[in-house]
Design a protein around this motif. Structure first.
Motif, PDB file in Angstrom:
ATOM      1  N   TYR A 106     -34.548 -28.615  25.835  1.00 20.72           N
ATOM      2  CA  TYR A 106     -35.903 -28.917  26.313  1.00 20.72           C
ATOM      3  C   TYR A 106     -36.890 -27.884  25.770  1.00 20.72           C
ATOM      4  O   TYR A 106     -37.967 -28.231  25.265  1.00 20.72           O
ATOM      5  CB  TYR A 106     -35.884 -28.899  27.844  1.00 20.72           C
ATOM      6  N   TYR A 107     -36.494 -26.609  25.866  1.00 22.79           N
ATOM      7  CA  TYR A 107     -37.382 -25.541  25.394  1.00 22.79           C
ATOM      8  C   TYR A 107     -37.588 -25.624  23.884  1.00 22.79           C
ATOM      9  O   TYR A 107     -38.713 -25.499  23.383  1.00 22.79           O
ATOM     10  CB  TYR A 107     -36.802 -24.179  25.773  1.00 22.79           C
ATOM     11  N   VAL A 108     -36.492 -25.824  23.154  1.00 23.76           N
ATOM     12  CA  VAL A 108     -36.570 -25.890  21.703  1.00 23.76           C
ATOM     13  C   VAL A 108     -37.406 -27.086  21.255  1.00 23.76           C
ATOM     14  O   VAL A 108     -38.203 -26.987  20.313  1.00 23.76           O
ATOM     15  CB  VAL A 108     -35.156 -25.971  21.089  1.00 23.76           C
ATOM     16  N   LEU A 109     -37.242 -28.217  21.943  1.00 24.65           N
ATOM     17  CA  LEU A 109     -37.989 -29.426  21.589  1.00 24.65           C
ATOM     18  C   LEU A 109     -39.493 -29.195  21.620  1.00 24.65           C
ATOM     19  O   LEU A 109     -40.218 -29.637  20.718  1.00 24.65           O
ATOM     20  CB  LEU A 109     -37.608 -30.554  22.555  1.00 24.65           C
ATOM     21  N   PHE A 110     -39.954 -28.476  22.639  1.00 21.82           N
ATOM     22  CA  PHE A 110     -41.392 -28.250  22.775  1.00 21.82           C
ATOM     23  C   PHE A 110     -41.847 -26.937  22.156  1.00 21.82           C
ATOM     24  O   PHE A 110     -43.016 -26.555  22.287  1.00 21.82           O
ATOM     25  CB  PHE A 110     -41.790 -28.310  24.252  1.00 21.82           C
ATOM     26  N   ASP A 117     -37.528 -23.040  11.086  1.00 26.21           N
ATOM     27  CA  ASP A 117     -37.186 -22.262   9.890  1.00 26.21           C
ATOM     28  C   ASP A 117     -35.966 -21.375  10.091  1.00 26.21           C
ATOM     29  O   ASP A 117     -35.523 -20.687   9.162  1.00 26.21           O
ATOM     30  CB  ASP A 117     -38.381 -21.395   9.484  1.00 26.21           C
ATOM     31  N   ASP A 118     -35.418 -21.375  11.303  1.00 24.06           N
ATOM     32  CA  ASP A 118     -34.225 -20.565  11.600  1.00 24.06           C
ATOM     33  C   ASP A 118     -33.402 -21.305  12.652  1.00 24.06           C
ATOM     34  O   ASP A 118     -33.418 -20.960  13.831  1.00 24.06           O
ATOM     35  CB  ASP A 118     -34.640 -19.182  12.104  1.00 24.06           C
ATOM     36  N   LEU A 119     -32.673 -22.315  12.212  1.00 21.99           N
ATOM     37  CA  LEU A 119     -31.961 -23.186  13.146  1.00 21.99           C
ATOM     38  C   LEU A 119     -30.879 -22.449  13.939  1.00 21.99           C
ATOM     39  O   LEU A 119     -30.579 -22.823  15.072  1.00 21.99           O
ATOM     40  CB  LEU A 119     -31.334 -24.365  12.389  1.00 21.99           C
ATOM     41  N   LEU A 120     -30.321 -21.406  13.364  1.00 26.65           N
ATOM     42  CA  LEU A 120     -29.280 -20.667  14.075  1.00 26.65           C
ATOM     43  C   LEU A 120     -29.835 -19.979  15.318  1.00 26.65           C
ATOM     44  O   LEU A 120     -29.095 -19.725  16.275  1.00 26.65           O
ATOM     45  CB  LEU A 120     -28.645 -19.624  13.149  1.00 26.65           C
ATOM     46  N   SER A 121     -31.128 -19.684  15.312  1.00 18.23           N
ATOM     47  CA  SER A 121     -31.735 -19.018  16.467  1.00 18.23           C
ATOM     48  C   SER A 121     -31.752 -19.926  17.699  1.00 18.23           C
ATOM     49  O   SER A 121     -31.941 -19.444  18.823  1.00 18.23           O
ATOM     50  CB  SER A 121     -33.162 -18.567  16.145  1.00 18.23           C
ATOM     51  N   ILE A 122     -31.537 -21.227  17.498  1.00 17.81           N
ATOM     52  CA  ILE A 122     -31.475 -22.158  18.630  1.00 17.81           C
ATOM     53  C   ILE A 122     -30.341 -21.778  19.572  1.00 17.81           C
ATOM     54  O   ILE A 122     -30.443 -21.953  20.783  1.00 17.81           O
ATOM     55  CB  ILE A 122     -31.281 -23.608  18.121  1.00 17.81           C
ATOM     56  N   PHE A 123     -29.273 -21.222  19.005  1.00 15.78           N
ATOM     57  CA  PHE A 123     -28.098 -20.893  19.807  1.00 15.78           C
ATOM     58  C   PHE A 123     -28.190 -19.515  20.472  1.00 15.78           C
ATOM     59  O   PHE A 123     -27.331 -19.161  21.266  1.00 15.78           O
ATOM     60  CB  PHE A 123     -26.843 -20.952  18.934  1.00 15.78           C
TER      61      PHE A 123
END
Length: 362
Positions: A106-110, A117-123
């Protein structure tokens, strides 16, 4: 417009900014939080303790306390809602996993611009970035699947979860206090707070301030975490003592939770300076969702209660705990508990007899 609003701010800055020194104690950074009009300040350390290179934050401890109290409450009340406590544990475990994933997504979506530019930071959830509404959605979805698998009445489970959410959120918000976050716009109220961290947040661009207000990072702000904590605790007390015994159908308490929490969030979110926005608009995601949930929940409660009253059937949408099916399930649980105690007693008797024989031989 954004920015420092008056010369008074410069005076406040000269008087207070130099008191906000970061103190290094064994490598731990602390900050001073002031309540100027109340005349006191607190030195906050976000780290509770460390073992070697592993550090434990107060935020995590406070969240854990909130969760454990909510779990204790749920287990102690489970049978009053027609839920097998053993099965509830499975649902809770699934709900935790779903809640963490949902809160992050939810947080990442918004906040996609911060992660694209840094997809690994999602985790990297330890860096922050969890949204309560996302957590609720994720917990309900995964918890619902576990309920279906374990044959738990989903709507009854939601009632227990709603009260658990109020406990967890009411306590968990104090984790925001330790981190000096989830604060609001400027205020002249006696409990307004101030810290150097607020100034840092302002100048590093992490705040989302409406163009219609003037924000002064050197003046006291609303402690929004406190407002939400008190609102959740008050909601728990009112719903637990005044509503639970009067519920007409399974799921009613959860709808009441959505309405109560949503009403508070609708107001409190308008004060906050770290809100998630809908795209490039100035609409706050949580405010819009809270408003919709309040409206939908109130309408559903009114409509369902009206249908129950008009049906004239005492069995229509009767809470599961009042049904014959639950009474049968209770009998099975009691029989299983009796058999378990008997097996345990037999095993203990055999063990004592074995120890006695061995002692005689020796």
């Amino acid at each position: 417009t954004q920015g420092v609003s008056s010369a008074a701010s410069d005076v406040y800055k000269r008087q207070h900014i130099f008191k906000q020194r970061k103190i290094n104690i064994s490598g731990v950074v602390t900050l001073v939080l002031e309540f100027p009009k109340l005349g006191f300040e607190l030195t906050l350390n976000s780290q509770a303790f460390s073992i070697g290179n592993f550090s434990v934050a107060w935020y995590g401890i406070i969240i854990a306390i909130g969760f454990l109290l909510a779990l204790w409450y749920g287990l102690s009340r489970s049978k009053q809602y027609g839920i097998n406590p053993d099965k509830m544990i499975d649902v809770v475990i699934g709900g935790i996993i779903g809640g963490i994933i949902g809160a992050r997504l939810y947080y990442v979506l918004f906040s996609w611009a911060d992660y694209k530019d840094d997809l690994l930071s999602i985790f990297k959830i330890w860096n922050g970035g969890l949204a309560i509404y996302g957590g609720i959605i994720g917990a309900v979805l995964v918890g619902g699947l576990i309920c279906k698998w374990r044959k738990v009445k989903f709507s009854a489970m939601l009632d227990v979860a709603g009260l658990g959410f109020l406990i967890g959120q009411g306590i968990g918000r104090w984790g925001n206090f330790v981190n000096i976050e989830a604060y609001g716009s400027n205020t002249d109220l006696p409990w307004g707070m101030w810290s150097e961290k607020i100034v840092n947040d302002y100048y590093n661009g992490s705040l989302t301030i409406s163009d219609s207000i003037t924000f002064d990072p050197y003046s006291p702000v609303h402690p929004c975490f406190l407002y939400e904590s008190l609102w959740c605790i008050l909601g728990f007390v009112l719903i637990h003592f005044l509503w639970t015994k009067r519920r007409k159908f399974d799921g009613e308490i959860f709808l009441g939770y959505l309405a109560w929490y949503g009403a508070g969030r609708l107001f409190i979110e308008g004060l906050r300076t770290d809100s998630l926005m809908i795209g490039s608009t100035r609409l706050r995601v949580s405010q819009v969702l809270a408003g919709l949930l309040v409206l939908a929940s109130v309408i559903m409660i009114i409509v369902i209660r009206s249908r129950i009253r008009r049906s004239g059937d005492p069995e229509y949408l009767l809470p599961y705990v009042k049904t014959e099916a639950w009474q049968e399930e209770m009998r099975i649980m009691e029989e299983e508990a009796r058999l378990y105690k008997e097996r345990k007693a037999v095993s203990y008797t055999h063990l004592r007899a074995h120890e006695t024989r061995r002692h005689l031989v020796c």
